[in-house]
Design a protein around this motif. Structure first.
Motif, PDB file in Angstrom:
ATOM      1  N   ILE A  29       0.832  -1.194   0.000  1.00  0.00           N
ATOM      2  CA  ILE A  29       0.000   0.000   0.000  1.00  0.00           C
ATOM      3  C   ILE A  29       0.866   1.242   0.000  1.00  0.00           C
ATOM      4  N   ALA A  30       1.889   1.252   0.838  1.00  0.00           N
ATOM      5  CA  ALA A  30       2.776   2.415   0.886  1.00  0.00           C
ATOM      6  C   ALA A  30       3.465   2.630  -0.457  1.00  0.00           C
ATOM      7  N   ARG A  31       3.877   1.528  -1.099  1.00  0.00           N
ATOM      8  CA  ARG A  31       4.586   1.644  -2.367  1.00  0.00           C
ATOM      9  C   ARG A  31       3.686   2.190  -3.463  1.00  0.00           C
ATOM     10  N   ASP A  32       2.395   1.839  -3.417  1.00  0.00           N
ATOM     11  CA  ASP A  32       1.488   2.226  -4.487  1.00  0.00           C
ATOM     12  C   ASP A  32       0.675   3.475  -4.165  1.00  0.00           C
ATOM     13  N   MET A  33       0.978   4.155  -3.059  1.00  0.00           N
ATOM     14  CA  MET A  33       0.196   5.322  -2.697  1.00  0.00           C
ATOM     15  C   MET A  33       0.201   6.377  -3.789  1.00  0.00           C
ATOM     16  N   GLY A  34       1.224   6.386  -4.623  1.00  0.00           N
ATOM     17  CA  GLY A  34       1.325   7.394  -5.659  1.00  0.00           C
ATOM     18  C   GLY A  34       0.237   7.317  -6.704  1.00  0.00           C
ATOM     19  N   VAL A  35      -0.469   6.168  -6.805  1.00  0.00           N
ATOM     20  CA  VAL A  35      -1.492   6.035  -7.833  1.00  0.00           C
ATOM     21  C   VAL A  35      -2.871   6.432  -7.322  1.00  0.00           C
ATOM     22  N   VAL A  36      -3.006   6.743  -6.037  1.00  0.00           N
ATOM     23  CA  VAL A  36      -4.291   7.183  -5.510  1.00  0.00           C
ATOM     24  C   VAL A  36      -4.676   8.483  -6.212  1.00  0.00           C
ATOM     25  N   PRO A  37      -5.933   8.601  -6.689  1.00  0.00           N
ATOM     26  CA  PRO A  37      -6.316   9.821  -7.397  1.00  0.00           C
ATOM     27  C   PRO A  37      -6.112  11.065  -6.545  1.00  0.00           C
ATOM     28  N   GLN A  38      -5.914  12.170  -7.208  1.00  0.00           N
ATOM     29  CA  GLN A  38      -5.826  13.432  -6.488  1.00  0.00           C
ATOM     30  C   GLN A  38      -7.125  13.686  -5.747  1.00  0.00           C
ATOM     31  N   ASN A  39      -7.014  14.385  -4.644  1.00  0.00           N
ATOM     32  CA  ASN A  39      -8.177  14.741  -3.837  1.00  0.00           C
ATOM     33  C   ASN A  39      -8.876  13.513  -3.269  1.00  0.00           C
ATOM     34  N   THR A  40      -8.087  12.455  -2.965  1.00  0.00           N
ATOM     35  CA  THR A  40      -8.643  11.208  -2.447  1.00  0.00           C
ATOM     36  C   THR A  40      -7.806  10.719  -1.271  1.00  0.00           C
ATOM     37  N   VAL A  41      -8.464  10.223  -0.223  1.00  0.00           N
ATOM     38  CA  VAL A  41      -7.770   9.637   0.918  1.00  0.00           C
ATOM     39  C   VAL A  41      -8.382   8.267   1.199  1.00  0.00           C
ATOM     40  N   LEU A  42      -7.605   7.392   1.848  1.00  0.00           N
ATOM     41  CA  LEU A  42      -8.119   6.097   2.267  1.00  0.00           C
ATOM     42  C   LEU A  42      -8.989   6.261   3.510  1.00  0.00           C
ATOM     43  N   SER A  44      -8.876   4.435   6.046  1.00  0.00           N
ATOM     44  CA  SER A  44      -8.007   4.247   7.210  1.00  0.00           C
ATOM     45  C   SER A  44      -7.329   5.553   7.609  1.00  0.00           C
ATOM     46  N   GLN A  45      -6.971   6.373   6.622  1.00  0.00           N
ATOM     47  CA  GLN A  45      -6.333   7.656   6.939  1.00  0.00           C
ATOM     48  C   GLN A  45      -7.320   8.588   7.633  1.00  0.00           C
ATOM     49  N   MET A  46      -8.557   8.627   7.132  1.00  0.00           N
ATOM     50  CA  MET A  46      -9.577   9.451   7.784  1.00  0.00           C
ATOM     51  C   MET A  46      -9.815   8.992   9.212  1.00  0.00           C
ATOM     52  N   ASP A 165     -15.565  17.743   9.622  1.00  0.00           N
ATOM     53  CA  ASP A 165     -15.159  17.857   8.216  1.00  0.00           C
ATOM     54  C   ASP A 165     -15.510  16.611   7.401  1.00  0.00           C
ATOM     55  N   VAL A 166     -16.474  15.816   7.866  1.00  0.00           N
ATOM     56  CA  VAL A 166     -16.909  14.621   7.144  1.00  0.00           C
ATOM     57  C   VAL A 166     -18.304  14.864   6.562  1.00  0.00           C
ATOM     58  N   TYR A 251     -13.937  13.823   3.128  1.00  0.00           N
ATOM     59  CA  TYR A 251     -13.248  14.280   4.330  1.00  0.00           C
ATOM     60  C   TYR A 251     -12.357  15.461   3.963  1.00  0.00           C
ATOM     61  N   LYS A 252     -12.637  16.595   4.588  1.00  0.00           N
ATOM     62  CA  LYS A 252     -11.893  17.827   4.302  1.00  0.00           C
ATOM     63  C   LYS A 252     -11.920  18.149   2.808  1.00  0.00           C
ATOM     64  N   GLY A 253     -13.072  17.897   2.181  1.00  0.00           N
ATOM     65  CA  GLY A 253     -13.219  18.178   0.766  1.00  0.00           C
ATOM     66  C   GLY A 253     -12.649  17.123  -0.160  1.00  0.00           C
ATOM     67  N   GLN A 254     -12.124  16.033   0.396  1.00  0.00           N
ATOM     68  CA  GLN A 254     -11.530  14.963  -0.407  1.00  0.00           C
ATOM     69  C   GLN A 254     -12.453  13.745  -0.429  1.00  0.00           C
ATOM     70  N   ASP A 255     -12.407  13.004  -1.545  1.00  0.00           N
ATOM     71  CA  ASP A 255     -13.127  11.739  -1.610  1.00  0.00           C
ATOM     72  C   ASP A 255     -12.470  10.728  -0.682  1.00  0.00           C
ATOM     73  N   VAL A 256     -13.275   9.877  -0.074  1.00  0.00           N
ATOM     74  CA  VAL A 256     -12.768   8.815   0.802  1.00  0.00           C
ATOM     75  C   VAL A 256     -12.927   7.480   0.094  1.00  0.00           C
ATOM     76  N   GLU A 257     -11.811   6.807  -0.128  1.00  0.00           N
ATOM     77  CA  GLU A 257     -11.800   5.523  -0.826  1.00  0.00           C
ATOM     78  C   GLU A 257     -12.232   4.427   0.144  1.00  0.00           C
ATOM     79  N   MET A 258     -13.382   3.814  -0.138  1.00  0.00           N
ATOM     80  CA  MET A 258     -13.951   2.837   0.797  1.00  0.00           C
ATOM     81  C   MET A 258     -14.540   1.657   0.043  1.00  0.00           C
ATOM     82  N   PRO A 259     -13.710   0.759  -0.454  1.00  0.00           N
ATOM     83  CA  PRO A 259     -14.215  -0.458  -1.114  1.00  0.00           C
ATOM     84  C   PRO A 259     -14.558  -1.534  -0.093  1.00  0.00           C
TER      85      PRO A 259
END
Length: 496
Positions: A29-42, A44-46, A165-166, A251-259
């Motif tokens: 996950i850490a290695r591939d964090m760069g492919v997360v879309p802009q304005n998006t958080v996991l 778990s981070q939220m 901010d949610v 969250y804080k104006g960002q999409d939350v990735e929740m599959p």
């Protein structure tokens, strides 16, 4: 499972490293964090950031367990697992929640049916079809020659601030929302036309309903598609696949990735000899049919799916998707094929209306027991193309045997049954993904696993889940063979 699929509750799997060091879940996950879309958080981070906020964790768990009609039918075992992950701050487990096979999920559903019926008691909208102002017991005629007078798009009831901010819910798609008035009218008349020949288990058959367009009268949904085509409109029906968004959080104006993750039963091949294979998990996908209508009088976008709200119906299609869910149109149908897909969809809608009326006590409007969003699309895809490329399917077809439309039973009976524990065909696993270009996958850790597993399938070296009993059996045979050979060699030496 997607935009109008708005979550309500939600379970766990933590992948661990073996004796030799290899890329575990957190490292990948850490290695591939760069492919997360802009304005998006996991998610778990939220949760990591908000878990320190007084009362937020309890508020979120209450939101998931509130019994909202828009939520995921969450079994007691699934919710308990999710709760333990949140309270235990197991953020890695949250990033692959739940990581179970569909067979195991089914077992929890079966075990929790009694509890679920108490959580989601019968009542309210038993029919579960949005007819707008049209009534089943009142005959009527509506003309589509004039513009729709229904109101435009509003996010009231769709977008809800939760504090800290949610925000829950997605707003307007800027390209599709301006057509909301026409889309809503088209969805309502398609629903009403589908029920024109509806004979409920109890009560009277529905009154006749007619839609007029350009001098043509339609009394069935497929006839309306013909009328649209004859009046200069283009009608395209798309078989669309997305990643299911079970949160719809911002969250804080960002999409939350929740599959919502499932174990496919396949194994990701090791990248090096000293590595071990690992489970190939994928986010659950959402599948739907989308009608795109463009022409001189009507411009509308309408979709059909059986949702977690328990409704199997035509709907408007104008909320904005989060970037990480992607989109792939597996098939496009036009002309006569668009008419046929509409006919089949109308028949399926009528069958679900019958089953909802006949079985009002099914938890969550029969969602999961009568299938998920994929089942209907898979059944029609099988009919139209001769095969299905969708996973998973959960419908218990004994129910469809009891409704009066034999064709619908044949459709639903022809598709694979993933609840029985049989491993799904790889073609269905990869076909469910919302892109065929795996480089576009933005869910952390998924891209490499998918590329490696798909390549192994193409080369005929696919790994499947280990069956311990089978390996013990094979090991016993090998051991017995070695013992027999050793005894034979020993006898020969003594004889010599």
């Amino acid at each position: 499972m997607r935009r109008a699929l708005q979550l309500l509750r939600l379970s766990p799997l933590l992948l661990v490293a073996g004796c030799f060091h290899h890329a575990g879940t957190s490292e990948r996950i850490a290695r591939d964090m760069g492919v997360v879309p802009q304005n998006t958080v996991l998610l778990s981070q939220m949760m990591r950031e908000l878990s320190a906020e007084p009362g937020f964790t309890e508020q979120l768990l209450q939101q998931f367990d509130s019994g909202s009609k828009n939520g995921l039918p969450f079994t007691p075992e699934l919710f308990d697992t999710f709760r333990k992950i949140i309270l235990g701050k197991d953020w890695q487990g949250l990033d692959r929640f739940p990581g179970w096979t569909i067979h195991r999920v089914t077992q929890t559903v079966n075990a929790g049916q009694g509890v679920l019926s108490k959580i989601s008691p019968p009542g309210g909208d038993v029919l579960k079809v949005d007819l707008g102002e049209y009534k089943l017991d009142v005959p009527g005629t509506v003309s589509l020659d004039k513009p729709s007078t229904l109101p435009g798009f509003s996010d009231k009831g769709l977008v809800t601030p939760l504090g800290h901010d949610v925000v829950h819910g997605d707003g307007a798609d800027p390209d599709l929302a301006p057509m909301h008035s026409e889309s809503a009218r088209l969805a309502e008349v398609l629903n009403r036309l589908s029920l024109n020949s509806f004979n409920p288990p109890q009560g009277k058959a529905t009154a006749p309903f007619t839609v007029e367009l350009g001098g043509t009268k339609a009394t069935a949904p497929e006839q309306l598609i013909v009328a649209l085509q004859q009046t200069g409109h283009t009608v395209t029906v798309g078989d669309a696949r997305y990643f299911a968004n079970f949160g719809h959080f911002h969250y804080k104006g960002q999409d939350v990735e929740m599959p919502f993750w499932l174990d496919t039963g396949l194994r990701v091949p090791p990248g090096h000899p000293w590595q071990r294979s690992r489970k190939y998990l994928i986010p659950v996908s959402h599948a739907e049919y989308e009608w795109v209508v463009r022409g001189p009088k009507i411009n509308a976008d309408v979709t059909f799916y059986f949702g977690i709200d328990g409704h199997a119906e035509f709907r408007t299609n104008d909320q904005l998707n989060q970037a990480w869910v992607l989109k792939r149109v597996a098939h496009e149908y036009t002309n006569a094929q668009a008419v046929e897909v509409t006919r089949l969809t109308g028949s399926v809608l009528r069958a679900y209306a019958y089953l909802h009326t006949a079985h009002p006590a099914l938890p969550f409007g029969g969602y999961y027991t009568l299938g998920v969003c994929q089942d209907v699309v898979a059944a029609i895809e099988q009919k139209m193309t001769g095969k299905t490329t969708i996973f998973p399917n959960t419908a218990d077809t004994k129910y469809f045997h009891d409704q009066p439309d034999a064709e619908v039973f044949q459709l639903m009976n022809a598709i694979p049954k993933d609840t029985e524990g049989k491993p799904p065909a790889p073609e269905r696993i990869f076909g469910s993904l919302p892109t065929s270009d795996f480089g576009k996958l933005t869910v952390p850790g998924l891209r490499e696993d998918t590329e490696r597993t798909y390549d192994a399938w193409q080369r005929g070296h696919l790994y499947r889940r280990r069956n311990l009993g089978r390996w013990i059996s094979y090991g016993g045979i090998v051991l017995a063979t070695i013992v027999v050979a050793a005894l034979a060699i020993s006898r020969r030496r003594r004889a010599a």
